[in-house]
Design a protein around this motif. Structure first.
Motif, PDB file in Angstrom:
ATOM      1  N   GLN A   4       0.818  -1.070   0.209  1.00 14.15           N
ATOM      2  CA  GLN A   4      -0.008  -0.088   0.069  1.00 14.15           C
ATOM      3  C   GLN A   4       0.807   1.260   0.025  1.00 14.15           C
ATOM      4  O   GLN A   4       0.429   2.210  -0.460  1.00 14.15           O
ATOM      5  N   SER A   5       1.918   1.167   0.482  1.00 14.87           N
ATOM      6  CA  SER A   5       2.902   2.485   0.775  1.00 14.87           C
ATOM      7  C   SER A   5       3.968   2.685  -0.199  1.00 14.87           C
ATOM      8  O   SER A   5       5.052   2.990   0.396  1.00 14.87           O
ATOM      9  N   ARG A   6       3.660   2.347  -1.357  1.00  8.41           N
ATOM     10  CA  ARG A   6       4.796   2.682  -2.505  1.00  8.41           C
ATOM     11  C   ARG A   6       4.225   3.346  -3.534  1.00  8.41           C
ATOM     12  O   ARG A   6       2.990   3.088  -3.853  1.00  8.41           O
ATOM     13  N   TRP A   7       5.119   4.085  -4.331  1.00  5.51           N
ATOM     14  CA  TRP A   7       4.824   4.808  -5.400  1.00  5.51           C
ATOM     15  C   TRP A   7       4.783   4.070  -6.584  1.00  5.51           C
ATOM     16  O   TRP A   7       5.601   3.008  -7.021  1.00  5.51           O
ATOM     17  N   ARG A   8       3.655   4.012  -7.565  1.00  5.40           N
ATOM     18  CA  ARG A   8       3.652   3.447  -8.767  1.00  5.40           C
ATOM     19  C   ARG A   8       3.322   4.172 -10.008  1.00  5.40           C
ATOM     20  O   ARG A   8       2.753   5.592  -9.900  1.00  5.40           O
ATOM     21  N   HIS A   9       3.598   3.826 -11.153  1.00  2.00           N
ATOM     22  CA  HIS A   9       3.310   4.515 -12.559  1.00  2.00           C
ATOM     23  C   HIS A   9       1.641   4.970 -12.598  1.00  2.00           C
ATOM     24  O   HIS A   9       1.058   4.039 -12.176  1.00  2.00           O
ATOM     25  N   MET A  10       1.636   6.067 -12.984  1.00  2.00           N
ATOM     26  CA  MET A  10       0.288   6.822 -13.293  1.00  2.00           C
ATOM     27  C   MET A  10      -0.617   5.685 -14.359  1.00  2.00           C
ATOM     28  O   MET A  10      -1.893   5.485 -14.114  1.00  2.00           O
ATOM     29  N   ALA A  11       0.066   4.995 -15.008  1.00  2.00           N
ATOM     30  CA  ALA A  11      -0.711   4.040 -15.869  1.00  2.00           C
ATOM     31  C   ALA A  11      -1.441   3.083 -15.238  1.00  2.00           C
ATOM     32  O   ALA A  11      -2.461   2.602 -15.735  1.00  2.00           O
ATOM     33  N   SER A  12      -1.019   2.640 -14.128  1.00  2.00           N
ATOM     34  CA  SER A  12      -1.808   1.557 -13.305  1.00  2.00           C
ATOM     35  C   SER A  12      -2.732   2.214 -12.118  1.00  2.00           C
ATOM     36  O   SER A  12      -3.189   1.520 -11.629  1.00  2.00           O
ATOM     37  N   ALA A  13      -2.922   3.630 -12.322  1.00  2.00           N
ATOM     38  CA  ALA A  13      -3.461   4.270 -11.275  1.00  2.00           C
ATOM     39  C   ALA A  13      -5.138   3.756 -11.476  1.00  2.00           C
ATOM     40  O   ALA A  13      -5.771   3.732 -12.665  1.00  2.00           O
ATOM     41  N   PRO A  14      -5.711   3.695 -10.215  1.00  3.60           N
ATOM     42  CA  PRO A  14      -7.239   3.203 -10.571  1.00  3.60           C
ATOM     43  C   PRO A  14      -7.999   4.540 -11.072  1.00  3.60           C
ATOM     44  O   PRO A  14      -8.081   5.593 -10.688  1.00  3.60           O
ATOM     45  N   MET A  72       0.008   6.192  -5.345  1.00  7.10           N
ATOM     46  CA  MET A  72       0.013   5.584  -3.904  1.00  7.10           C
ATOM     47  C   MET A  72      -1.464   5.408  -3.569  1.00  7.10           C
ATOM     48  O   MET A  72      -2.206   6.424  -3.397  1.00  7.10           O
ATOM     49  N   ALA A  73      -1.536   4.364  -2.995  1.00  7.79           N
ATOM     50  CA  ALA A  73      -2.871   3.985  -2.204  1.00  7.79           C
ATOM     51  C   ALA A  73      -3.110   4.736  -1.211  1.00  7.79           C
ATOM     52  O   ALA A  73      -1.992   5.103  -0.677  1.00  7.79           O
ATOM     53  N   MET A  74      -4.137   5.190  -0.751  1.00  2.00           N
ATOM     54  CA  MET A  74      -4.310   5.926   0.574  1.00  2.00           C
ATOM     55  C   MET A  74      -4.033   5.135   1.777  1.00  2.00           C
ATOM     56  O   MET A  74      -4.286   3.714   1.912  1.00  2.00           O
ATOM     57  N   PRO A  75      -3.217   5.558   2.612  1.00  2.00           N
ATOM     58  CA  PRO A  75      -2.751   4.904   3.538  1.00  2.00           C
ATOM     59  C   PRO A  75      -3.756   4.601   4.580  1.00  2.00           C
ATOM     60  O   PRO A  75      -4.540   5.288   4.896  1.00  2.00           O
ATOM     61  N   SER A  76      -3.660   3.435   5.382  1.00  2.31           N
ATOM     62  CA  SER A  76      -4.835   3.329   6.584  1.00  2.31           C
ATOM     63  C   SER A  76      -4.522   4.229   7.598  1.00  2.31           C
ATOM     64  O   SER A  76      -3.466   4.870   7.743  1.00  2.31           O
ATOM     65  N   ALA A  77      -5.611   4.632   8.444  1.00  2.00           N
ATOM     66  CA  ALA A  77      -5.461   5.446   9.261  1.00  2.00           C
ATOM     67  C   ALA A  77      -4.646   4.976  10.393  1.00  2.00           C
ATOM     68  O   ALA A  77      -4.799   3.746  10.660  1.00  2.00           O
ATOM     69  N   SER A  78      -3.784   5.862  11.063  1.00  6.14           N
ATOM     70  CA  SER A  78      -2.921   5.449  12.186  1.00  6.14           C
ATOM     71  C   SER A  78      -2.483   6.654  12.911  1.00  6.14           C
ATOM     72  O   SER A  78      -2.147   7.752  12.381  1.00  6.14           O
ATOM     73  N   PRO A  79      -2.528   6.454  14.103  1.00  7.46           N
ATOM     74  CA  PRO A  79      -2.310   7.604  14.999  1.00  7.46           C
ATOM     75  C   PRO A  79      -0.774   7.872  14.881  1.00  7.46           C
ATOM     76  O   PRO A  79      -0.239   9.151  15.164  1.00  7.46           O
ATOM     77  N   SER A  83       0.995  13.006   8.601  1.00  5.52           N
ATOM     78  CA  SER A  83       1.213  13.617   7.312  1.00  5.52           C
ATOM     79  C   SER A  83       1.224  12.849   6.189  1.00  5.52           C
ATOM     80  O   SER A  83       1.222  11.564   6.206  1.00  5.52           O
ATOM     81  N   MET A  84       1.198  13.573   4.945  1.00  3.45           N
ATOM     82  CA  MET A  84       1.404  13.143   3.745  1.00  3.45           C
ATOM     83  C   MET A  84       2.830  12.443   3.721  1.00  3.45           C
ATOM     84  O   MET A  84       3.705  13.033   4.180  1.00  3.45           O
ATOM     85  N   PRO A  85       2.857  11.329   2.866  1.00  3.15           N
ATOM     86  CA  PRO A  85       4.481  11.007   2.548  1.00  3.15           C
ATOM     87  C   PRO A  85       4.935  11.962   1.685  1.00  3.15           C
ATOM     88  O   PRO A  85       4.410  12.631   0.945  1.00  3.15           O
ATOM     89  N   PRO A  86       6.179  11.986   1.757  1.00  2.00           N
ATOM     90  CA  PRO A  86       7.160  12.870   0.563  1.00  2.00           C
ATOM     91  C   PRO A  86       6.952  12.416  -0.795  1.00  2.00           C
ATOM     92  O   PRO A  86       6.615  11.319  -0.977  1.00  2.00           O
TER      93      PRO A  86
END
Length: 101
Positions: A4-14, A72-79, A83-86
């Protein structure tokens, strides 16, 4: 790094309307940044394409395909995550998601 927490090519974006994180290419307006976007099939507010409305309330931002570097997929909620990933800082010839294709 989990799936869930890795960057991917836009061609594969949902393109089903779910919200995802996107890295925006740097431009004369500013440095690369991360935004929350979704694919819209077009409506009274504009044509089909990538949109962001959550980052600027009351303002729908439309992104052209070439403006977006990766997603990147939306990260799950976590205390522990507040913040957003870089933005992805790699070079164009580097792999985003492990695929050399």
């Amino acid at each position: 790094m989990d799936e869930q927490s890795r960057w991917r090519h836009m061609a594969s974006a949902p393109k089903d309307g779910r919200r995802i994180l996107v890295t925006i290419y740097p431009s004369e307006q500013g440095a690369s940044e991360v935004d929350l976007a979704y694919w819209s099939h077009g409506d009274q507010f504009g044509a089909e394409g990538w949109r962001a409305a959550d980052s600027s309330p009351g303002c729908i931002i439309e992104y052209a395909e070439p403006e977006l570097k990766c997603w990147m997929a939306m990260p799950s909620a976590s205390p522990s995550r507040t913040s957003m990933p870089p933005p992805w800082k790699g070079e164009e010839d580097q792999e985003l998601d492990g695929s050399g294709i």
